[in-house]
Design a protein around this motif. Structure first.
Motif, PDB file in Angstrom:
ATOM      1  N   ALA A  14       0.932  -1.087   0.050  1.00 49.36           N
ATOM      2  CA  ALA A  14       0.095  -0.226   0.026  1.00 49.36           C
ATOM      3  C   ALA A  14       0.765   1.271  -0.011  1.00 49.36           C
ATOM      4  O   ALA A  14       1.740   1.334   0.847  1.00 49.36           O
ATOM      5  N   GLY A  15       0.530   1.950  -0.858  1.00 47.19           N
ATOM      6  CA  GLY A  15       1.313   3.390  -0.922  1.00 47.19           C
ATOM      7  C   GLY A  15       2.168   3.452  -2.029  1.00 47.19           C
ATOM      8  O   GLY A  15       2.833   4.748  -2.322  1.00 47.19           O
ATOM      9  N   GLU A  16       2.625   2.339  -2.682  1.00 46.13           N
ATOM     10  CA  GLU A  16       3.461   2.251  -3.680  1.00 46.13           C
ATOM     11  C   GLU A  16       2.857   2.488  -5.053  1.00 46.13           C
ATOM     12  O   GLU A  16       1.672   2.758  -5.222  1.00 46.13           O
ATOM     13  N   SER A  17       3.765   2.441  -5.996  1.00 39.29           N
ATOM     14  CA  SER A  17       3.424   2.872  -7.252  1.00 39.29           C
ATOM     15  C   SER A  17       3.448   1.613  -8.234  1.00 39.29           C
ATOM     16  O   SER A  17       4.536   0.900  -8.082  1.00 39.29           O
ATOM     17  N   LEU A  18       2.904   1.577  -9.483  1.00 35.98           N
ATOM     18  CA  LEU A  18       3.079   0.456 -10.195  1.00 35.98           C
ATOM     19  C   LEU A  18       2.663   1.003 -11.737  1.00 35.98           C
ATOM     20  O   LEU A  18       1.568   1.666 -11.747  1.00 35.98           O
ATOM     21  N   GLY A  19       3.053   0.492 -12.644  1.00 36.39           N
ATOM     22  CA  GLY A  19       2.987   0.719 -14.067  1.00 36.39           C
ATOM     23  C   GLY A  19       2.498  -0.439 -14.863  1.00 36.39           C
ATOM     24  O   GLY A  19       3.316  -1.256 -14.821  1.00 36.39           O
ATOM     25  N   ASN A  83      -0.400   5.163  -8.836  1.00 35.76           N
ATOM     26  CA  ASN A  83       0.191   5.802  -7.669  1.00 35.76           C
ATOM     27  C   ASN A  83      -0.487   5.795  -6.471  1.00 35.76           C
ATOM     28  O   ASN A  83      -1.768   5.645  -6.540  1.00 35.76           O
ATOM     29  N   ARG A  84       0.159   5.784  -5.314  1.00 39.09           N
ATOM     30  CA  ARG A  84      -0.778   5.683  -3.924  1.00 39.09           C
ATOM     31  C   ARG A  84      -1.497   4.267  -4.166  1.00 39.09           C
ATOM     32  O   ARG A  84      -3.025   4.606  -3.716  1.00 39.09           O
ATOM     33  N   LEU A  85      -1.225   3.388  -4.205  1.00 40.93           N
ATOM     34  CA  LEU A  85      -2.199   2.247  -4.481  1.00 40.93           C
ATOM     35  C   LEU A  85      -2.623   1.781  -3.351  1.00 40.93           C
ATOM     36  O   LEU A  85      -1.682   1.802  -2.016  1.00 40.93           O
ATOM     37  N   GLN A  86      -3.931   1.237  -2.999  1.00 44.86           N
ATOM     38  CA  GLN A  86      -4.494   0.592  -1.938  1.00 44.86           C
ATOM     39  C   GLN A  86      -5.029  -0.710  -2.166  1.00 44.86           C
ATOM     40  O   GLN A  86      -5.115  -1.119  -3.303  1.00 44.86           O
TER      41      GLN A  86
END
Length: 120
Positions: A14-19, A83-86
């Motif tokens: 949680a809170g990280e980013s992924l493309g 961004n800011r994944l939950q």
């Protein structure tokens, strides 16, 4: 034949980013709309974001301000920067595109989906 192939899914905290990326290939005359959908476990697939040509993307309310859709027309590729994944973003993400295979005929095509898992 036209194919859409997604890549970039995975497991993040949680809170990280992924493309994510999705490349279209095959008999393509023109790509019109490109979009991302997602399907959470046990739920129906729902729209996430759309981009038309070089215009600014449009977004579902639950990702607006966190996700960015973009495309590279030279590469026939659409991207989704998350961004800011939950944890509630955990889903299988699908790309779709409306593609002209010649001057007169267009169809909607879907990728196979890529799993995104967000741990708390």
């Amino acid at each position: 034949q036209v194919q859409l192939v997604e890549s970039g899914g995975g497991l993040v905290q949680a809170g990280e980013s992924l493309g994510l990326s999705c490349a279209a290939s095959g008999s393509i005359y023109r790509i019109n709309t490109m979009a991302w959908y997602r399907q959470e476990s046990g739920k129906q697939r729902r729209w996430v974001a759309t981009i038309i040509g070089d215009e600014t993307g449009s977004y579902a309310g639950f990702v607006k301000g966190r996700f960015t859709i973009s495309r590279d027309n030279a590469k026939n590729t659409v991207y989704l920067q998350m961004n800011r994944l939950q944890p509630e973003d955990t889903a299988v993400y699908y790309c779709t595109a409306n593609i002209n295979i010649d001057r007169w005929s267009s169809n909607d095509y879907w990728g196979q989906g890529t799993q995104v898992t967000v741990s708390s």
